[in-house]
Scaffold this motif. Structure first.
Motif, PDB file in Angstrom:
ATOM      1  N   LEU A 341      15.801 -15.334  53.317  1.00 41.92           N
ATOM      2  CA  LEU A 341      16.372 -16.898  54.235  1.00 41.92           C
ATOM      3  C   LEU A 341      17.799 -16.269  54.191  1.00 41.92           C
ATOM      4  N   ALA A 342      18.671 -15.686  54.241  1.00 41.14           N
ATOM      5  CA  ALA A 342      19.704 -15.243  54.611  1.00 41.14           C
ATOM      6  C   ALA A 342      19.887 -14.007  55.293  1.00 41.14           C
ATOM      7  N   ALA A 343      18.537 -13.257  54.259  1.00 45.31           N
ATOM      8  CA  ALA A 343      18.260 -11.944  55.559  1.00 45.31           C
ATOM      9  C   ALA A 343      17.783 -12.068  57.095  1.00 45.31           C
ATOM     10  N   ALA A 344      16.876 -12.997  56.877  1.00 40.94           N
ATOM     11  CA  ALA A 344      15.986 -13.951  58.324  1.00 40.94           C
ATOM     12  C   ALA A 344      16.999 -14.075  58.938  1.00 40.94           C
ATOM     13  N   ARG A 345      17.745 -15.173  58.995  1.00 42.33           N
ATOM     14  CA  ARG A 345      19.093 -15.716  59.297  1.00 42.33           C
ATOM     15  C   ARG A 345      20.358 -14.742  60.236  1.00 42.33           C
ATOM     16  N   ALA A 346      20.177 -13.411  59.652  1.00 46.27           N
ATOM     17  CA  ALA A 346      20.715 -12.408  59.958  1.00 46.27           C
ATOM     18  C   ALA A 346      20.882 -11.370  60.910  1.00 46.27           C
ATOM     19  N   LEU A 347      19.011 -11.812  61.688  1.00 45.96           N
ATOM     20  CA  LEU A 347      18.735 -10.942  62.527  1.00 45.96           C
ATOM     21  C   LEU A 347      18.772 -11.941  63.670  1.00 45.96           C
ATOM     22  N   GLY A 348      19.828 -12.757  63.671  1.00 43.45           N
ATOM     23  CA  GLY A 348      19.630 -13.421  64.880  1.00 43.45           C
ATOM     24  C   GLY A 348      20.763 -15.049  65.377  1.00 43.45           C
ATOM     25  N   ASP A 349      20.657 -16.345  65.863  1.00 48.29           N
ATOM     26  CA  ASP A 349      21.400 -16.433  66.336  1.00 48.29           C
ATOM     27  C   ASP A 349      20.959 -18.391  65.323  1.00 48.29           C
ATOM     28  N   CYS A 350      20.090 -18.529  64.596  1.00 43.73           N
ATOM     29  CA  CYS A 350      19.224 -19.336  64.411  1.00 43.73           C
ATOM     30  C   CYS A 350      17.978 -19.612  63.510  1.00 43.73           C
ATOM     31  N   LEU A 351      17.620 -19.913  62.982  1.00 47.20           N
ATOM     32  CA  LEU A 351      16.789 -19.709  62.001  1.00 47.20           C
ATOM     33  C   LEU A 351      15.773 -21.457  61.654  1.00 47.20           C
ATOM     34  N   VAL A 352      14.624 -21.263  61.958  1.00 41.40           N
ATOM     35  CA  VAL A 352      14.083 -22.214  62.095  1.00 41.40           C
ATOM     36  C   VAL A 352      12.436 -21.860  60.416  1.00 41.40           C
TER      37      VAL A 352
END
Length: 456
Positions: A341-352
């Motif tokens: 999840l942290a890696a996914a969030r680092a790819l953009g400006d929000c994580l759903v």
């Protein structure tokens, strides 16, 4: 707990588009329209904000009988928490349309916004005021708050419960039992006759208005400087805010009044209520302001947390940011999940996070799963700093949820490859991409569940 909003409702419209040329017959921009968004404005916006905060709301107002009123009622119905108690005027519903090019307002069109004589208040309107736990008066100068029966009911209620009054230059004088009145600096200068545009002028205007109105407090809003709170028994107090550069400030005053009323209704003292409300305005502007409140038609089937997720997505997209989504059952949250999840969030400006419902997990994993219910799983995910919203879906795959969100990136752990995922073809429909992040070996829900069963 029920909060009653009393005031004038209108239809707010944002006509979005772009412009790269001037009209040949006048030095005016030609705006190519891409989207038209409408929402309840005025007192309707305050009611909508309170409903989104989780309050049950009665909106005591005046409405017409036309297509604009239908749009307002449809917008309020989406919240699921607003009961409209309206006198019918027979006059056209007022409308304010902002023409926006590339996010900037280039013109505003006001229709049917002139003064009218409102119809008499009804017994249902007065009964709603009498049964309120808190009240916000959102006066937009249309004459409703001049009704003497209404004013008497408001004054009586303000002696029992918190009453917040957001005034208007053409509106009525606040009742004396108001806990706080919230003019902006320009309004405070106009009401008081005090000149100047600094904090000293705000303090002098607030003191004079406090004497004239007899309200418990006067809170003068100062834009990016915050707000100045004046109470008769205390020196003026500046409540600072965090400046949000380039923000659309439309609706900021409504957000402030709604937040103060909600905090007072929960039992907060006035100082704490004002501080939390000023902070809420900053968050509201940072999330995109009123543009984050209007959901597209395809948001409706999602409901509940789906609306919240779409609000986050819309706010990020309005700022030109990158929307990232991921999904799964997350039955027992473990370190592998947290790292993904942290890696996914680092790819953009929000994580759903698209979360399988309990029924969906049972179909995929068997009758003994999930170990934790969807509410607990959603709460745990929402508590993570890297997660901006959770959307629970009931299908076997998140394909339909993704079609509502249209994220730029769909992220999964590296134990998958993109061509194995049914979401890959779907997300390509709008130009999105599927991305995998490194897999963390040795962490799995099955392994963790087995370990827990061995220790009882």
């Amino acid at each position: 707990m029920r909060i009653v909003v009393v005031g004038d409702t209108l239809l707010d419209v944002d006509v979005e588009g772009s412009s790269d040329r001037l009209a040949p017959d006048a030095p005016a921009p030609v705006v190519t329209v891409s989207e038209r968004l409408s929402r309840a404005g005025g007192a309707g916006l305050v009611a909508s904000l309170l409903a989104r905060d989780g309050h049950d709301v009665d909106l005591v107002t005046v409405l017409g009988d036309d297509d604009r009123t239908a749009d307002i009622e449809e917008d309020l119905a989406r919240t699921g928490r607003v009961r409209v108690i309206a006198a019918r005027s027979g006059a056209p519903t007022p409308s304010k349309s902002r023409i926006r090019s590339s996010g900037h307002v280039v013109a505003r069109l006001d229709e049917d916004c002139g003064l009218t004589t409102p119809p008499p208040v009804t017994a249902d309107m007065l009964a709603a005021i009498g049964g309120a736990d808190a009240i916000v008066v959102a006066d937009y100068g249309r004459g409703l708050t001049a009704d003497e029966r209404l004013r008497t009911a408001l004054d009586d209620a303000g002696r029992r419960i918190p009453l917040v009054w957001d005034p208007h230059p053409r509106g009525s004088r606040p009742v004396r039992s108001a806990a706080v009145v919230t003019p902006n600096l320009a309004e405070a200068r106009g009401f008081s006759g005090i000149a100047g545009d600094d904090r000293r002028a705000a303090a002098e205007a607030a003191a004079r208005l406090s004497d004239e109105w007899g309200a418990g407090a006067v809170l003068v809003t100062l834009g990016h400087e915050g707000a100045l709170l004046h109470r008769p028994d205390a020196p003026p107090h500046l409540v600072p805010t965090t400046e949000v550069r380039g923000a659309d400030t439309c609706g900021a005053g409504d957000r402030l009044a709604a937040s103060i009323a909600g905090a007072l209704a929960r039992g907060a003292d006035l100082s704490s209520a004002v501080q939390s409300a000023v902070a809420s305005v900053g968050r509201f502007l940072a999330e995109g302001g009123v543009s984050s409140l209007v959901l597209p038609d395809n948001a409706r089937p999602l409901g509940g947390d789906g609306d919240a997720a779409l609000t986050v997505v819309r706010a990020i997209r309005a700022r030109g940011g990158t929307v990232v989504a991921t999904g799964g059952c997350f039955d027992l949250l473990h370190a592998g999940h947290a790292r993904t999840l942290a890696a996914a969030r680092a790819l953009g400006d929000c994580l759903v996070v698209c979360l399988n419902s309990d029924d969906s997990v049972r179909r995929l994993k068997g009758a003994e799963r999930p170990i934790m219910g969807q509410e607990d799983r959603s709460d745990l995910l929402s508590a993570l700093e890297c997660v901006d919203a959770v959307l629970v879906f009931d299908e076997d795959t998140p394909v339909e949820a993704l079609r509502r969100l249209e994220p730029d990136l769909w992220v999964k752990g590296g134990d998958y490859t993109a061509d194995q995922l049914p979401e890959t073809a779907v997300i390509a429909e709008w130009g999105g991409r599927t991305v995998t992040v490194p897999y963390v070996p040795g962490r799995s829900t099955t392994r963790l569940a087995g370990a827990l069963s061995r220790v009882g």
